[in-house]
Design a protein around this motif. Structure first.
Motif, PDB file in Angstrom:
ATOM      1  N   VAL A 125       1.127  -1.359   0.061  1.00  0.00           N
ATOM      2  CA  VAL A 125      -0.268   0.042   0.221  1.00  0.00           C
ATOM      3  C   VAL A 125       1.149   1.074   0.219  1.00  0.00           C
ATOM      4  O   VAL A 125       1.650   1.010   1.275  1.00  0.00           O
ATOM      5  N   VAL A 126       0.962   2.266  -0.712  1.00  0.00           N
ATOM      6  CA  VAL A 126       2.102   2.860  -1.356  1.00  0.00           C
ATOM      7  C   VAL A 126       1.324   4.753  -0.213  1.00  0.00           C
ATOM      8  O   VAL A 126       2.207   4.678   0.377  1.00  0.00           O
ATOM      9  N   ASN A 127       0.104   4.728  -0.774  1.00  0.00           N
ATOM     10  CA  ASN A 127      -0.161   6.220  -0.130  1.00  0.00           C
ATOM     11  C   ASN A 127      -1.540   5.851   0.931  1.00  0.00           C
ATOM     12  O   ASN A 127      -2.710   5.787   1.136  1.00  0.00           O
ATOM     13  N   GLY A 128      -1.216   5.067   2.104  1.00  0.00           N
ATOM     14  CA  GLY A 128      -2.013   4.305   2.809  1.00  0.00           C
ATOM     15  C   GLY A 128      -2.559   5.528   4.200  1.00  0.00           C
ATOM     16  O   GLY A 128      -1.776   6.710   4.245  1.00  0.00           O
ATOM     17  N   ASN A 129      -3.037   4.769   5.229  1.00  0.00           N
ATOM     18  CA  ASN A 129      -3.178   5.907   6.688  1.00  0.00           C
ATOM     19  C   ASN A 129      -2.134   5.099   7.350  1.00  0.00           C
ATOM     20  O   ASN A 129      -2.602   3.672   8.214  1.00  0.00           O
ATOM     21  N   ILE A 130      -0.766   5.379   8.017  1.00  0.00           N
ATOM     22  CA  ILE A 130      -0.109   4.626   8.815  1.00  0.00           C
ATOM     23  C   ILE A 130      -0.820   4.522   9.920  1.00  0.00           C
ATOM     24  O   ILE A 130      -0.478   4.397  10.905  1.00  0.00           O
TER      25      ILE A 130
ATOM     26  N   TYR B 144      -3.502  -1.179   5.615  1.00  0.00           N
ATOM     27  CA  TYR B 144      -4.206   0.438   5.557  1.00  0.00           C
ATOM     28  C   TYR B 144      -2.951   0.776   5.184  1.00  0.00           C
ATOM     29  O   TYR B 144      -2.525   2.541   5.066  1.00  0.00           O
ATOM     30  N   PHE B 145      -1.803   0.187   5.327  1.00  0.00           N
ATOM     31  CA  PHE B 145      -0.054   0.526   4.958  1.00  0.00           C
ATOM     32  C   PHE B 145       1.017  -0.718   4.973  1.00  0.00           C
ATOM     33  O   PHE B 145       0.685  -0.742   5.791  1.00  0.00           O
ATOM     34  N   TYR B 146       1.917   0.297   4.401  1.00  0.00           N
ATOM     35  CA  TYR B 146       2.649  -1.250   4.002  1.00  0.00           C
ATOM     36  C   TYR B 146       4.073  -0.906   5.212  1.00  0.00           C
ATOM     37  O   TYR B 146       4.570  -0.201   4.987  1.00  0.00           O
TER      38      TYR B 146
END
Length: 965
Positions: free
Chosen positions: A222-227, A261-263
């Motif tokens: 997930v490139v632009n996720g919700n960290i 949600y985030f990588y």
């Protein structure tokens, strides 16, 4: 998940959600109670659970699954869905069946139970009255047992209520709903304890065939996720432990959701670690291991030693894919950098050392594991395994009690407790622990279910209930053929008086012997291994014991007997099961290519053909026939299915290297080293590649640089010695050879090299010395036995050659060249009939190679059957037109029969194949002289004298040369 209820300061449970709903509806419990989940620490009000508990009369269906709240939409646990068809219930699909973790009675089973209850109701009070004086009141009013019975009664009643025609019958027993529930509960409870009060102690069983397996799946970046969302979700995993199967499932689900949600690298690391801990429970271990490898690749192989938590994940992964030497290698090198290791790392390192049998290192690390035991349940279990292995039963019991106090809900620790009490013959205590074991959702995985059944079988057997014990063992062994605890019966004497007893004890002895045979083969105690494998079959001729014997026979080179046993199991199973790959491998190893080809044709039409191991064996089939392109093709197919198979990477590298593709060979061998950094053979091949790229000194330097990591191995010194020999540094070579230990089990490659080098130098005495040493450590390599026999024959030691060949013949009568060499020995003895018999046996067994045809032709020439000899040589020529023995024999036959032009062509062809065989020049010169071609004859005679100046025909040749020149 199950829940506890707090009412009047009393803790009740555990219950399922629908059980609590039912009790609330019936006002058996008030609505102001406190509730907490089985794996939660805090009590909460009922309102916090209203989203789970249906207090209204809605049609929402509730599931009993402990995993309900963990699954996302796509991976939601499935329940049985019924289709009504002539009063029969059926499953929707086999896929649903595999994922189901809830067992629901079919209608037939329901009716059967209903009838049983109706029959029992009339007789219940009579039975109770008769047994009233013998009932143990403490057992009768045991709160937990009563609650279990209450839940079971409620479930039974719910099912009955759905079937209108049965409701009226049940209502006759009691009209009031609450009283009816209590009545059924007491009834079931009383019947259960009457049953337990007999001499046969049992726990009522509902055999469930469905188990829950980990869903180990790849993740997407997930490139632009919700960290923040990702971290928030990941934090929920902290409340779940790392040692309980159900908690590991929960953890994996939470970390997967976090990564949606985030990588997040931390979540990836924790997911890799959790998956690695789940790997022993996997249904498709090879496939799931590849997923874990992908996750570890994201973290970076170069960071293995950078952080203790990173290192921990790799150690667990290597341990659970069976790379115990790799665990040892990694940890030993890590200790050179840092002494800071986690309790989990120590636990798996300690366990790997036990499996490897490295007792010196076990003693060094043991105190550290003891100090860390309270930090991890795995530390306790590794200690328990060690004490059990050492037969230190008193300490074993002490550590179990300490472990149980700290981790009372660990199934692994409970397993050891049951083992301990069974070994101590405290069967009542073992039985009590099993009741606790059963309450902890043990049947979510077949590993625990099998152990439970095995243990119940042992307890039943020890209490004299052999009929029940047999049922338990049959069910357990169906789930786990290599039973752990059933071997507790193996020390008992077999009595013909009780057939069921004899069967149980014999089965136990068989399982124990199988385990011993595997242990002995690892230690290269070949006679003991074969003896134990035979004992296993003699005790109980099960599928497992037969397959084990076949495997041991194969490893010892008894290919003929191994094939018979594999084929026998295949016939009994009436189909191509997993053993077919082992059978195919045995065909290939023994060069039975015709049978191998037939089996490959059958397997290719079946799902088994997708198996990565099958593709590897097919590659071996082509490799042994020197079809290297096809071998590479199949090896690459295998690696696509299972890229962590280091042995396949090694085989690809070896083929690439042998064919001069150095760059490709280097890439593949680095992959092999990645998946097993402890394998010295991989390092040696890498050194050979370096030698080709950068020279022998660089290769030797590389081997010396890694010697510190492989202190206990002699293989590195051996390879350095080989490099010295190949580069002409003989004095350095001889110095290293003195360090080789003759009986060292790691020296087989060195022995093989020395044998081949001696043969090339025509030093047959030395070749024989090293061949004999090699066979002692690798008796299955019959190619070396054939070369040993040839060396004996060159020295005219025909009796030694015959013994060597007959040894191979007794293990696999069709092994290539063995029969033809025996034919040659009997021909030299003058026993032409016996020789002809062996030559024909060679042709029958290996019809696509030339040995048998050529030897039979030589025998026919001795018998003056020249036409028959020519026919055999023509057949040999069809299979290999460049075979030297065929060319020489055929050329001489043509010359003898006056077909000089044909003889000349055959001799010329032979010289193209091997121009160093000097006597061929003389023979060809003779043919040209007899043809009247003096010029060509002169050229061949001169070449002969140049290669062999002291030839006995020298004077005759010089006279001819003087005459024609």
């Amino acid at each position: 998940m199950k829940y506890y209820v707090k009412h009047n300061n009393e803790e009740l449970g555990p219950y399922r959600l629908d059980d609590i709903e039912s009790m609330l509806k019936k006002e058996l419990l008030p609505r102001f109670i406190k509730i907490k989940g089985e794996f939660e620490d805090e009590w909460k009000s009922l309102n916090d659970y209203t989203q789970h508990i249906n207090l209204n009369n809605s049609e929402e269906t509730l599931t009993n699954s402990v995993f309900k709240n963990l699954k996302n939409k796509k991976e939601a646990s499935k329940i049985f869905i019924k289709k009504q068809d002539n009063d029969e219930s059926e499953l929707v699909s086999s896929a649903d069946l595999n994922k189901t973790i809830i067992s629901v009675d079919t209608q037939k089973e329901l009716l059967r139970k209903t009838e049983k209850i109706k029959k029992n109701i009339d007789n219940t009070f009579k039975q109770l009255q008769n047994k009233k004086s013998s009932i143990d009141k403490t057992k009768f009013y045991d709160l937990e047992e009563f609650q279990d019975a209450l839940i079971e009664a409620e479930e039974t009643e719910d099912l009955l209520r759905k079937k209108r025609r049965d409701v009226d019958e049940v209502k006759k027993a009691a009209k009031d709903p609450v009283n009816r529930t209590l009545f059924l509960a007491i009834l079931l409870c009383m019947l259960g304890f009457l049953f337990i009060d007999t001499e046969e102690k049992k726990i009522e069983e509902v055999i469930k065939e469905e188990f829950y397996y980990p869903q180990i799946t790849d993740i997407q970046e997930v490139v632009n996720g919700n960290i923040d969302k990702s971290n928030s979700i990941a934090s929920r995993a902290k409340k779940f432990s790392f040692y309980k199967y159900e908690d590991l499932i929960r953890k994996s689900e939470v970390y997967k959701e976090s990564l949606d949600y985030f990588y997040n690298k931390d979540s990836i690391l924790n997911l890799a670690k959790t998956y690695s801990l789940l790997l022993p429970f996997s249904k498709e271990k090879s496939k799931d291991a590849n997923v874990i490898d992908s996750l570890l690749d994201v973290l970076g192989e170069d960071k293995i030693y950078k952080q203790p938590m990173n290192f921990e994940a790799w150690v667990i992964f290597y341990h659970n894919i069976g790379k115990h030497a790799a665990v040892k290698f990694l940890v030993n090198n890590y200790f050179k950098i840092s002494k800071k290791v986690t309790a989990l790392t120590l636990s798996f390192y300690f366990r790997s050392l036990q499996i490897l049998g490295n007792y010196e290192e076990i003693d060094e690390i043991k105190d550290q594991v003891i100090k860390s035991r309270k930090e991890s349940a795995y530390a306790y279990t590794s200690l328990l395994e060690y004490l059990l292995m050492e037969n230190r039963f008193r300490e074993y019991g002490d550590v179990f009690r300490d472990a149980y106090k700290n981790y009372p809900d660990s199934l692994e620790i409970l397993r050891h407790g049951v083992k301990f009490y069974i070994l101590e013959k405290s069967y009542d205590k073992a039985f009590d622990l099993l009741k606790n074991f059963k309450k902890r959702e043990f049947d979510h995985h077949q590993k625990y279910k099998a152990f439970y059944l095995e243990s119940m079988g042992v307890i039943s057997a020890m209490n004299g209930s052999f009929k029940d014990a047999k049922k338990y063992f049959d069910s357990a062994i169906a789930l786990n053929p290599e039973s752990e605890i059933v071997t507790s019966l193996s020390d008992l004497d077999v009595s013909d008086k009780y057939s069921e007893t004899s069967k149980l004890i014999n089965r136990s002895k068989s399982i124990d012997s199988i385990r011993k045979s595997k242990k002995y083969i690892k230690e290269k105690k070949f006679e003991q291994s074969l003896s134990a494998a035979i004992d296993a079959v003699d005790s109980h001729a099960s599928r497992e014991s037969k397959l084990n014997l076949a495997e041991i026979q194969k490893k010892l080179g008894f290919y003929g007997e191994a094939i018979k046993n594999f084929e026998k199991v295949q016939r009994e199973e009436k189909g191509l099961g997993g053993q077919s790959i082992n059978l195919l491998s045995t065909y290939v190893d023994s060069y039975q290519f015709k049978k191998a080809n037939e089996l490959i044709s059958k397997i290719n039409t079946m799902p088994l053909s997708s198996n990565s191991r099958y593709k590897e064996v097919v590659a071996d089939y082509h490799f042994k026939q020197e079809k290297y392109a096809k071998a590479l093709y199949w090896l690459n197919l295998s690696i696509k299915e299972n890229r962590i198979n280091d042995n396949v990477h090694y085989k690809i590298s070896q083929i690439r290297f042998d064919n001069g593709h150095i760059r490709e060979a280097k890439e593949r061998i680095l992959d092999a080293i990645k998946y097993d950094p402890s394998n010295i053979d991989y390092r040696i091949l890498y050194a050979k590649i370096i030698k080709e790229q950068d020279g022998v000194e660089t290769a030797i330097g590389y081997l010396r640089s890694i010697k510190k990591k492989f202190i206990e191995s002699t293989k590195i010194n051996n390879q350095i010695a080989i490099f010295y020999y190949e580069s002409g540094q003989i004095s350095s070579f001889e110095d290293l050879v003195k360090k080789v230990v003759i009986d060292d089990k790691e020296n087989e490659d060195f022995y093989l090299f020395m044998m081949n080098a001696a043969s090339m130098d025509e030093n047959d005495e030395t070749a024989i010395e090293y061949a004999k040493k090699y066979i002692l450590v690798n008796p299955a390599n019959h190619e070396v036995g054939v070369e040993l026999a040839k060396a004996y024959m060159r020295l005219l030691k025909f009796e030694d050659a015959e013994k060597t060949l007959l040894r191979i013949h007794s293990r696999i009568s069709s092994f290539p060249e063995v029969n033809s060499l025996l034919a040659q020995i009997y021909k030299n003895k003058g026993n032409l009939d016996k020789a002809e018999e062996y030559a024909k046996a060679e042709i029958e067994s290996n019809s696509r190679v030339t040995y048998g045809y050529v030897e039979l032709a030589k025998i026919m020439i001795k018998k003056e059957n020249y036409g028959g000899a020519a026919l055999q040589l023509e057949k040999a020529k069809r299979y290999d037109s460049e075979d030297m023995e065929m060319l020489k024999t055929f050329a001489r036959l043509k010359a003898r029969s006056g077909q000089l032009p044909d003889a000349a062509k055959l001799f010329e062809k032979a010289l193209e194949v091997d121009g160093d065989e000097h006597f061929l020049y003389f023979e060809l010169g003779e043919v040209y002289k007899n043809m009247g071609k003096s010029k060509e004859a002169v050229v061949k005679y001169k070449a002969y004298l140049e290669l062999f100046p002291d030839a006995p025909e020298k004077d005759e040749i010089l006279s001819f040369l003087k005459l024609v020149e």
